[in-house]
Scaffold this motif. Structure first.
Motif, PDB file in Angstrom:
ATOM      1  N   ASP A  51      11.412 -22.692  64.093  1.00 49.53           N
ATOM      2  CA  ASP A  51      11.792 -22.871  62.696  1.00 49.53           C
ATOM      3  C   ASP A  51      13.250 -22.462  62.496  1.00 49.53           C
ATOM      4  O   ASP A  51      14.000 -23.131  61.762  1.00 49.53           O
ATOM      5  CB  ASP A  51      10.870 -22.044  61.798  1.00 49.53           C
ATOM      6  CG  ASP A  51      11.082 -22.323  60.309  1.00 49.53           C
ATOM      7  OD1 ASP A  51      11.286 -23.499  59.952  1.00 49.53           O
ATOM      8  OD2 ASP A  51      11.028 -21.370  59.507  1.00 49.53           O
ATOM      9  N   ALA A  52      13.661 -21.374  63.153  1.00 44.22           N
ATOM     10  CA  ALA A  52      15.059 -20.930  63.066  1.00 44.22           C
ATOM     11  C   ALA A  52      15.997 -22.003  63.610  1.00 44.22           C
ATOM     12  O   ALA A  52      17.037 -22.313  63.007  1.00 44.22           O
ATOM     13  CB  ALA A  52      15.241 -19.627  63.834  1.00 44.22           C
ATOM     14  N   GLY A  66      10.396 -15.286  63.298  1.00 47.92           N
ATOM     15  CA  GLY A  66      11.688 -15.367  63.949  1.00 47.92           C
ATOM     16  C   GLY A  66      12.790 -15.063  62.958  1.00 47.92           C
ATOM     17  O   GLY A  66      12.538 -14.630  61.831  1.00 47.92           O
ATOM     18  N   TRP A  67      14.006 -15.299  63.391  1.00 49.01           N
ATOM     19  CA  TRP A  67      15.134 -15.109  62.482  1.00 49.01           C
ATOM     20  C   TRP A  67      16.335 -15.890  63.005  1.00 49.01           C
ATOM     21  O   TRP A  67      16.389 -16.285  64.160  1.00 49.01           O
ATOM     22  CB  TRP A  67      15.486 -13.629  62.346  1.00 49.01           C
ATOM     23  CG  TRP A  67      16.068 -13.003  63.574  1.00 49.01           C
ATOM     24  CD1 TRP A  67      17.383 -12.916  63.939  1.00 49.01           C
ATOM     25  CD2 TRP A  67      15.330 -12.367  64.639  1.00 49.01           C
ATOM     26  NE1 TRP A  67      17.514 -12.276  65.156  1.00 49.01           N
ATOM     27  CE2 TRP A  67      16.272 -11.915  65.590  1.00 49.01           C
ATOM     28  CE3 TRP A  67      13.974 -12.123  64.867  1.00 49.01           C
ATOM     29  CZ2 TRP A  67      15.890 -11.254  66.757  1.00 49.01           C
ATOM     30  CZ3 TRP A  67      13.600 -11.470  66.022  1.00 49.01           C
ATOM     31  CH2 TRP A  67      14.539 -11.040  66.950  1.00 49.01           C
ATOM     32  N   VAL A  68      17.283 -16.075  62.113  1.00 46.54           N
ATOM     33  CA  VAL A  68      18.567 -16.649  62.493  1.00 46.54           C
ATOM     34  C   VAL A  68      19.658 -15.755  61.929  1.00 46.54           C
ATOM     35  O   VAL A  68      19.608 -15.357  60.766  1.00 46.54           O
ATOM     36  CB  VAL A  68      18.734 -18.112  61.991  1.00 46.54           C
ATOM     37  CG1 VAL A  68      18.440 -18.239  60.511  1.00 46.54           C
ATOM     38  CG2 VAL A  68      20.123 -18.639  62.303  1.00 46.54           C
ATOM     39  N   ILE A  73      16.438  -5.554  62.333  1.00 49.03           N
ATOM     40  CA  ILE A  73      17.019  -6.559  63.221  1.00 49.03           C
ATOM     41  C   ILE A  73      18.534  -6.410  63.282  1.00 49.03           C
ATOM     42  O   ILE A  73      19.145  -6.485  64.355  1.00 49.03           O
ATOM     43  CB  ILE A  73      16.620  -7.977  62.754  1.00 49.03           C
ATOM     44  CG1 ILE A  73      15.108  -8.183  62.931  1.00 49.03           C
ATOM     45  CG2 ILE A  73      17.396  -9.047  63.531  1.00 49.03           C
ATOM     46  CD1 ILE A  73      14.580  -9.452  62.302  1.00 49.03           C
ATOM     47  N   ALA A  74      19.152  -6.171  62.119  1.00 49.79           N
ATOM     48  CA  ALA A  74      20.607  -5.975  62.068  1.00 49.79           C
ATOM     49  C   ALA A  74      21.027  -4.767  62.904  1.00 49.79           C
ATOM     50  O   ALA A  74      22.054  -4.807  63.605  1.00 49.79           O
ATOM     51  CB  ALA A  74      21.057  -5.795  60.620  1.00 49.79           C
ATOM     52  N   ASP A 115      23.156 -10.968  56.724  1.00 55.26           N
ATOM     53  CA  ASP A 115      23.444 -12.007  57.711  1.00 55.26           C
ATOM     54  C   ASP A 115      22.176 -12.645  58.260  1.00 55.26           C
ATOM     55  O   ASP A 115      22.232 -13.715  58.870  1.00 55.26           O
ATOM     56  CB  ASP A 115      24.230 -11.429  58.898  1.00 55.26           C
ATOM     57  CG  ASP A 115      25.623 -10.969  58.514  1.00 55.26           C
ATOM     58  OD1 ASP A 115      26.273 -11.670  57.725  1.00 55.26           O
ATOM     59  OD2 ASP A 115      26.059  -9.908  59.010  1.00 55.26           O
ATOM     60  N   ILE A 116      21.037 -11.980  58.090  1.00 56.13           N
ATOM     61  CA  ILE A 116      19.782 -12.371  58.736  1.00 56.13           C
ATOM     62  C   ILE A 116      18.875 -13.126  57.764  1.00 56.13           C
ATOM     63  O   ILE A 116      18.684 -12.698  56.627  1.00 56.13           O
ATOM     64  CB  ILE A 116      19.027 -11.138  59.270  1.00 56.13           C
ATOM     65  CG1 ILE A 116      19.936 -10.280  60.160  1.00 56.13           C
ATOM     66  CG2 ILE A 116      17.762 -11.547  60.005  1.00 56.13           C
ATOM     67  CD1 ILE A 116      20.465 -10.974  61.382  1.00 56.13           C
ATOM     68  N   VAL A 117      18.304 -14.231  58.229  1.00 50.43           N
ATOM     69  CA  VAL A 117      17.276 -14.950  57.471  1.00 50.43           C
ATOM     70  C   VAL A 117      16.007 -14.967  58.336  1.00 50.43           C
ATOM     71  O   VAL A 117      16.032 -15.422  59.478  1.00 50.43           O
ATOM     72  CB  VAL A 117      17.703 -16.400  57.155  1.00 50.43           C
ATOM     73  CG1 VAL A 117      16.577 -17.136  56.420  1.00 50.43           C
ATOM     74  CG2 VAL A 117      18.982 -16.421  56.324  1.00 50.43           C
ATOM     75  N   ILE A 118      14.911 -14.441  57.783  1.00 46.96           N
ATOM     76  CA  ILE A 118      13.634 -14.423  58.498  1.00 46.96           C
ATOM     77  C   ILE A 118      13.010 -15.816  58.426  1.00 46.96           C
ATOM     78  O   ILE A 118      13.000 -16.454  57.372  1.00 46.96           O
ATOM     79  CB  ILE A 118      12.673 -13.382  57.888  1.00 46.96           C
ATOM     80  CG1 ILE A 118      13.322 -11.998  57.871  1.00 46.96           C
ATOM     81  CG2 ILE A 118      11.360 -13.347  58.660  1.00 46.96           C
ATOM     82  CD1 ILE A 118      13.669 -11.452  59.234  1.00 46.96           C
ATOM     83  N   THR A 119      12.481 -16.280  59.569  1.00 51.10           N
ATOM     84  CA  THR A 119      11.920 -17.634  59.654  1.00 51.10           C
ATOM     85  C   THR A 119      10.504 -17.592  60.229  1.00 51.10           C
ATOM     86  O   THR A 119      10.061 -16.564  60.741  1.00 51.10           O
ATOM     87  CB  THR A 119      12.794 -18.532  60.549  1.00 51.10           C
ATOM     88  OG1 THR A 119      12.786 -17.999  61.884  1.00 51.10           O
ATOM     89  CG2 THR A 119      14.223 -18.593  60.029  1.00 51.10           C
ATOM     90  N   SER A 120       9.835 -18.718  60.173  1.00 51.40           N
ATOM     91  CA  SER A 120       8.481 -18.828  60.726  1.00 51.40           C
ATOM     92  C   SER A 120       8.548 -19.144  62.219  1.00 51.40           C
ATOM     93  O   SER A 120       8.109 -20.194  62.685  1.00 51.40           O
ATOM     94  CB  SER A 120       7.691 -19.913  59.979  1.00 51.40           C
ATOM     95  OG  SER A 120       7.544 -19.575  58.628  1.00 51.40           O
ATOM     96  N   GLY A 121       9.128 -18.234  62.977  1.00 51.72           N
ATOM     97  CA  GLY A 121       9.242 -18.398  64.416  1.00 51.72           C
ATOM     98  C   GLY A 121      10.610 -18.889  64.849  1.00 51.72           C
ATOM     99  O   GLY A 121      11.463 -19.249  64.030  1.00 51.72           O
ATOM    100  N   GLY A 122      10.812 -18.902  66.179  1.00 50.15           N
ATOM    101  CA  GLY A 122      12.094 -19.311  66.732  1.00 50.15           C
ATOM    102  C   GLY A 122      12.390 -20.781  66.534  1.00 50.15           C
ATOM    103  O   GLY A 122      13.534 -21.166  66.274  1.00 50.15           O
TER     104      GLY A 122
END
Length: 465
Positions: A176-177, A319-321, A152-153, A167-174
């Motif tokens: 959730d991000a 997802g991710w933020v 992703i980066a 910088d990236i945190v993986i989430t349970s979908g957009g």
């Protein structure tokens, strides 16, 4: 921000909300100093700032009074305070009503599943399943799979946005991000800014967190109304903005690079954070991918949220933020909510992205969505009554239909659901006290005979007077 500016914002709010009426006398400088705890100099500077803006006027030996400012009247119509939000129950009932398999999903937020679930990805999943140890031994706690975050980066770096996997945190979908980002940035009672028409998940998040929402209208040409944005951030103590600027849901516009550049300058000048909802970022039709606000972010004020669910399927709710300096905080919040994202799915996605299968899949998906959306648009503008408008933008898979003002789109939705067709009425996307005469439809399904019959039924319902 100087103390006088803080006080001026607070007093401005009292004027705009009608707490202080037109031509009402303001507390004297000394009274205001005693009430607010600020010095006389600070209060005097705040009053002079309001006077310079035309919000108050002074009378010799009598004091300061609220001015009858036509600019403020226009502002009140454009910038709206929404203190009490109640949408969760409405969204729940709507989603329940369209979940049956017999419902034709013209109201769905997801693309047609037959266009997603790439065969190569399915193949990758099967291979991962055979090597159970490969994902069982992978750490699953936040911030998520390192290889996936690395991929992703790299995608950010390809767009000229320097990014490290940390910088990236993986989430349970957009969604959730978005929720994690908003929770990390705000406290109950804070002011946030939303577009007047926006994905209902943003309204739900604001309701859940007890936030006060300021809304600005869409610009008919540019998508984002910069003048309304400027007025909102100088009229209210906005803590964070949550905006959708690429392939906007539900309307569909993408804000130009010039507007994004100006928006970034305003965020920097006023030190306001932005959470960018960019889950449709890959569904553009042109050769060049639209830039995210992260590209213009020089002060780490932007948290960029996205997801694979709109390109690979709802089953891949990953997802991710781009959290940057807020990464640790968001990870802590994640541990208290969703905890982690399925390690098996993360591993499979990392492998899939590494072998460049994703780019070929995206190219095919964009071409198909472009063809289908154009077919729906051409059919609708030909068949709908002349007093209807269909907004077409070259991205995504939604069309936004404006009905005559006397038609309530909720009534259209109710009639259509009785005929096993789902459409998304505008009450899901903007506040209740506006004319509810818009409908969003999903154009990612082939226009076979059955679908044409359902669309004709929708047109017939709209055409009834």
């Amino acid at each position: 921000m100087y103390k006088s500016e803080q006080l001026a914002l607070s007093l401005k709010h009292l004027i705009e909300t009608g707490t202080w009426k037109l031509h009402e006398k303001l507390p004297s400088l000394r009274q205001q100093a005693e009430t607010s705890g600020f010095s006389l100099i600070t209060v005097m500077n705040a009053y002079q700032e309001l006077e310079a803006q035309g919000l108050i006027y002074s009378k010799e030996k009598l004091g300061y009074f609220v001015a009858d400012n036509p600019l403020q009247t226009a502002l009140a119509k454009k910038v709206v305070l929404n203190e009490k939000i109640e949408i969760n129950s409405l969204v729940f009932r709507y989603l329940k009503s369209i979940q049956s398999e017999k419902i034709v999903p013209l109201g769905s937020a997801f693309p047609n599943s037959q266009l997603l679930y790439s065969p190569k990805l399915m193949q990758t999943l099967a291979q991962q399943a055979k090597h159970r140890i490969s994902y069982e031994q992978t750490p699953s706690l936040p911030p998520g799979n390192y290889e996936l975050r690395k991929q992703i980066a790299q995608r950010y770096c390809m767009q000229g946005i320097p990014t490290d996997p940390s910088d990236i945190v993986i989430t349970s979908g957009g969604l959730d991000a978005l929720n994690l980002s908003l929770k990390a940035m705000t406290q109950m009672g804070d002011y946030i800014l939303l577009q007047e028409t926006i994905f209902y998940g943003a309204w739900q998040a604001a309701e859940n967190l007890g936030l006060k929402v300021i809304t600005i209208p869409e610009h008919p040409e540019h998508g984002l109304d910069l003048e309304a944005f400027k007025k909102a951030i100088t009229s209210y103590p906005i803590k964070v903005c949550l905006l959708m600027l690429n392939s906007h849901n539900p309307i569909g516009f993408t804000v130009s690079e010039d507007i994004k550049f100006e928006l970034a300058k305003l965020l920097h000048e006023h030190e306001i954070y932005l959470i960018e909802d960019d889950v449709y970022e890959e569904l553009y039709y042109d050769q060049k991918k639209p830039l995210s606000m992260k590209y213009y972010d020089q002060q780490n004020l932007v948290l960029h949220c996205s997801s694979f669910s709109k390109t690979l399927g709802a089953g891949f709710r990953v997802g991710w933020v781009y959290a940057g300096k807020f990464s640790e905080h968001i990870q802590h919040l994640q541990l208290m909510s969703t905890i982690s994202v399925n390690s098996f799915i993360q591993n499979a996605l990392a492998d899939y992205l590494t072998h460049r299968h994703y780019e070929k899949h995206l190219k095919n998906l964009r071409n198909t969505l472009k063809r289908l959306k154009n077919q729906y648009y051409q059919y609708l503008i030909k068949k709908l009554p002349e007093d209807c408008q269909v907004s077409y933008y070259p991205s995504g898979y939604f069309l936004w239909i404006t009905l005559p003002q006397h038609i309530d789109s909720s009534r259209i939705y109710e009639k259509m659901i009785l005929n096993d067709v789902g459409v998304a009425p505008s009450i899901l996307f903007y506040r209740k006290n506006k004319k509810q005469n818009h409908i969003r439809i999903n154009c990612s399904f082939e226009m076979n005979d059955e679908m044409i019959n359902k669309i004709d039924l929708l047109i017939a319902q709209i055409s009834e007077r």
